[in-house]
Scaffold this motif. Structure first.
Motif, PDB file in Angstrom:
ATOM      1  N   GLY A 129      28.989  75.076  19.868  1.00  8.69           N
ATOM      2  CA  GLY A 129      29.217  73.656  20.124  1.00  8.69           C
ATOM      3  C   GLY A 129      28.156  72.999  20.987  1.00  8.69           C
ATOM      4  N   TRP A 130      27.137  73.723  21.396  1.00  9.94           N
ATOM      5  CA  TRP A 130      26.094  73.161  22.258  1.00  9.94           C
ATOM      6  C   TRP A 130      24.957  72.604  21.403  1.00  9.94           C
ATOM      7  CZ3 TRP A 130      25.099  76.848  27.034  1.00  9.94           C
ATOM      8  CH2 TRP A 130      26.280  76.926  27.775  1.00  9.94           C
ATOM      9  N   GLY A 131      24.581  71.360  21.674  1.00 12.58           N
ATOM     10  CA  GLY A 131      23.393  70.793  21.063  1.00 12.58           C
ATOM     11  C   GLY A 131      22.162  71.116  21.888  1.00 12.58           C
ATOM     12  N   TYR A 132      21.009  70.631  21.428  1.00 13.92           N
ATOM     13  CA  TYR A 132      19.773  70.974  22.138  1.00 13.92           C
ATOM     14  C   TYR A 132      19.722  70.340  23.518  1.00 13.92           C
ATOM     15  CZ  TYR A 132      17.647  66.379  21.207  1.00 13.92           C
ATOM     16  OH  TYR A 132      17.361  65.035  21.182  1.00 13.92           O
ATOM     17  N   ARG A 133      20.379  69.194  23.726  1.00 12.55           N
ATOM     18  CA  ARG A 133      20.429  68.585  25.041  1.00 12.55           C
ATOM     19  C   ARG A 133      21.260  69.424  26.011  1.00 12.55           C
ATOM     20  NH1 ARG A 133      16.753  64.599  26.398  1.00 12.55           N
ATOM     21  NH2 ARG A 133      16.429  63.201  24.629  1.00 12.55           N
ATOM     22  N   ARG A 134      22.371  69.964  25.523  1.00 10.50           N
ATOM     23  CA  ARG A 134      23.211  70.813  26.370  1.00 10.50           C
ATOM     24  C   ARG A 134      22.494  72.102  26.721  1.00 10.50           C
ATOM     25  NH1 ARG A 134      25.264  73.546  29.391  1.00 10.50           N
ATOM     26  NH2 ARG A 134      27.460  74.032  29.762  1.00 10.50           N
ATOM     27  N   ILE A 135      21.785  72.688  25.760  1.00  9.84           N
ATOM     28  CA  ILE A 135      21.013  73.902  26.023  1.00  9.84           C
ATOM     29  C   ILE A 135      19.889  73.610  27.003  1.00  9.84           C
ATOM     30  CG2 ILE A 135      19.545  75.659  24.962  1.00  9.84           C
ATOM     31  CD1 ILE A 135      21.186  75.361  22.423  1.00  9.84           C
ATOM     32  N   HIS A 136      19.263  72.437  26.863  1.00  4.98           N
ATOM     33  CA  HIS A 136      18.190  72.051  27.782  1.00  4.98           C
ATOM     34  C   HIS A 136      18.708  71.961  29.215  1.00  4.98           C
ATOM     35  CE1 HIS A 136      15.795  68.743  29.796  1.00  4.98           C
ATOM     36  NE2 HIS A 136      14.907  69.700  29.624  1.00  4.98           N
ATOM     37  N   GLY A 137      19.895  71.384  29.408  1.00  6.47           N
ATOM     38  CA  GLY A 137      20.465  71.306  30.739  1.00  6.47           C
ATOM     39  C   GLY A 137      20.794  72.670  31.312  1.00  6.47           C
ATOM     40  N   GLU A 138      21.257  73.591  30.463  1.00  8.51           N
ATOM     41  CA  GLU A 138      21.565  74.942  30.931  1.00  8.51           C
ATOM     42  C   GLU A 138      20.297  75.674  31.349  1.00  8.51           C
ATOM     43  OE1 GLU A 138      24.531  77.742  31.850  1.00  8.51           O
ATOM     44  OE2 GLU A 138      24.715  75.684  31.080  1.00  8.51           O
ATOM     45  N   LEU A 139      19.207  75.458  30.621  1.00  2.82           N
ATOM     46  CA  LEU A 139      17.938  76.101  30.979  1.00  2.82           C
ATOM     47  C   LEU A 139      17.415  75.582  32.314  1.00  2.82           C
ATOM     48  CD1 LEU A 139      16.154  76.118  27.509  1.00  2.82           C
ATOM     49  CD2 LEU A 139      17.138  78.066  28.700  1.00  2.82           C
ATOM     50  N   LEU A 140      17.559  74.290  32.551  1.00  2.00           N
ATOM     51  CA  LEU A 140      17.130  73.752  33.840  1.00  2.00           C
ATOM     52  C   LEU A 140      17.935  74.368  34.977  1.00  2.00           C
ATOM     53  CD1 LEU A 140      16.631  69.955  33.025  1.00  2.00           C
ATOM     54  CD2 LEU A 140      14.894  71.746  33.204  1.00  2.00           C
ATOM     55  N   GLY A 141      19.230  74.591  34.746  1.00  2.00           N
ATOM     56  CA  GLY A 141      20.049  75.240  35.762  1.00  2.00           C
ATOM     57  C   GLY A 141      19.664  76.685  36.000  1.00  2.00           C
TER      58      GLY A 141
END
Length: 358
Positions: A122-134
Motif C-alpha cells: 500500500g505504500w507509494g513512492y512518496r511514502r517510501i521516500h519518507g521512510e528512507l529519509l527517516g
C-alpha cells in the motif's frame, strides 16, 4: 683479420664506457630492453602497445641522457616515447572527467527501495521516500519513482493484495477463540479442558480443567484469562465461541465489559471456529490419544507439557514455520556439517524437540 681486430677494439671501448656508467642507468636499460622483447615476441604482425606498456616505457626514459636516448634500440622512435610521457604527465595533473548527469544510485539503496515496496503493497513512492529519509538516506522522490519503474513494480493501488487470505490475516490479531473438549481417562472418567487461542499468534492458553463445566466456573476462568492478558486485552476486539450451554450470559458479560464482542458460531458449523478445532485435533493426535490418562493430575501434566511445546517449539505454516512464542526472536544460525543437534524429549519421549548446540 683486420676487420675482426677492429670489431674487438670497438667492443672493448664499449665495455670500458659501460663500466663508467652507473648501475641505475644500466638496470633501467636492461628493464627497457626486456620489456620491448616481451612485446616483440607476441604473435602479431605488428606489436601494439597498451596504455600500461606505454607508461612503463615512457616513465624510465627520463633517466637517460639525450645522447644515450638516441642510441637505445627501441621499437618506436624516441620522439614517440617522449610524446607518451607528455600525455602521462598531463593525465596525472588533469582531474578525471565526469560523465554528465546524476551519479548512479548505490545498489544497496536500490535493494532497500525494492524491499520496502514489496513488503508494503500500500505504500507509494512518496511514502517510501519518507521512510528512507527517516532511515537516514538522502534521496529524492523522483529517484525512488525511477527505481520502482525500472523494476516493473506497479503503483500502490495496482499492486495492493486484496485477496481473502491477506484480509483475514490482517484481522487475525484482534480475534481470540475459545472452546471446550473432553478427555476420557483409563478409569472411564471424563474431564473437560477449557482453552483460549489467539488467531494472530496461534498461542494457546489453558484456562482450566474440570469434571463439571458449569457456567460460574467457566465465567471465573474467563476473568482469570483477561487478568493474565493484562494490557494486551485492549487489542482484542472479537471472541469466537460455540453455542454450548456452559457459555452463559455472565461469560459474555465479562468480555463485553472490556469492549470485546462475543461472536457465537452457527449450529453445526464447526468451521466457524476452525482454529480452535484445529488445536483440539492437534492435541488429540500428538498427545492425549497416544497416552492412557490416569487422572486429573496426569491430565494437567500432559496438557501443560503439550501447550508449552505447541507455543515454544512446534512450527506453524501460517507463521512461516515458526513457533508462536518465538516470532520476535532472531532466526537460528545456518546449520553446517559440523553443527551438533540436541534432542529434548517431552511426555516420556512421545514428543521430540530438536535444537542446535551452542
Amino acid at each position: 683479420m683486420i676487420r675482426l681486430i677492429y670489431l674487438l677494439a670497438c667492443q672493448t671501448f664499449r665495455w670500458i664506457a659501460l663500466l663508467a656508467r652507473s648501475s641505475a642507468a644500466k638496470d633501467a636499460e636492461i628493464l627497457m630492453l626486456r620489456h620491448q622483447l616481451a612485446i616483440a615476441q607476441r604473435n602479431r604482425p605488428r606489436p601494439r602497445f597498451s596504455w600500461s606498456e606505454k607508461a612503463v616505457m615512457a616513465a624510465p626514459l627520463r633517466i637517460f641522457s639525450n645522447q644515450r636516448r638516441s642510441q637505445l634500440p627501441l621499437l618506436v622512435t624516441p620522439r614517440t616515447v617522449l610524446r607518451w610521457h607528455t600525455r602521462l604527465i598531463a593525465w596525472k595533473w588533469t582531474s578525471p572527467s565526469r560523465s554528465p548527469g546524476r551519479p548512479p544510485t548505490p545498489e544497496a539503496l536500490r535493494q532497500l527501495v525494492l524491499r520496502l515496496a514489496r513488503e508494503n503493497p500500500g505504500w507509494g513512492y512518496r511514502r517510501i521516500h519518507g521512510e528512507l529519509l527517516g532511515l537516514g538516506h538522502k534521496v529524492g522522490a523522483s529517484t525512488v519513482w525511477e527505481i520502482l519503474k525500472k523494476a516493473g513494480i506497479e503503483p500502490s493501488p495496482q499492486r495492493a493484495d486484496r485477496s481473502w487470505a491477506v484480509f483475514l490475516k490482517a484481522q487475525a490479531s484482534a480475534i481470540v477463540a475459545t472452546d471446550l473438549f473432553h478427555i476420557d481417562t483409563v478409569f472411564l472418567r471424563r474431564w473437560f479442558v477449557l482453552f483460549f487461542i489467539d488467531h494472530g499468534t496461534r498461542s494457546a492458553h489453558i484456562a482450566g480443567i474440570t469434571r463439571h463445566p458449569t457456567g460460574p466456573w467457566i465465567t471465573q476462568q474467563a476473568r482469570n484469562y483477561l487478568m493474565d492478558l493484562g494490557d494486551h486485552a485492549e487489542s482484542i476486539k472479537f471472541l469466537i465461541r460455540d453455542r454450548g450451554a456452559y457459555f452463559t450470559d455472565s461469560f459474555d458479560a465479562v468480555f463485553h465489559a472490556t469492549g470485546i464482542r462475543v461472536v457465537p458460531t452457527l449450529p453445526a458449523v464447526p468451521r466457524m471456529n476452525a482454529i480452535a478445532e484445529r488445536w483440539i485435533g492437534s492435541c488429540r493426535r500428538e498427545a492425549t490419544d497416544r497416552i492412557l490418562i490416569t487422572g486429573e493430575r496426569h491430565l494437567r501434566l500432559v496438557i501443560r507439557e503439550y501447550a508449552e511445546h505447541y507455543n515454544r517449539h512446534r512450527p506453524h505454516r501460517s507463521l512461516e514455520q515458526r513457533a508462536p512464542n518465538r516470532l520476535t526472536e532472531p532466526e537460528p544460525l545456518t546449520a553446517t556439517d559440523n553443527t551438533r543437534i540436541h534432542r529434548r524429549d517431552r511426555l516420556g519421549g512421545l514428543i521430540h524437540e530438536y535444537t542446535q548446540v551452542a
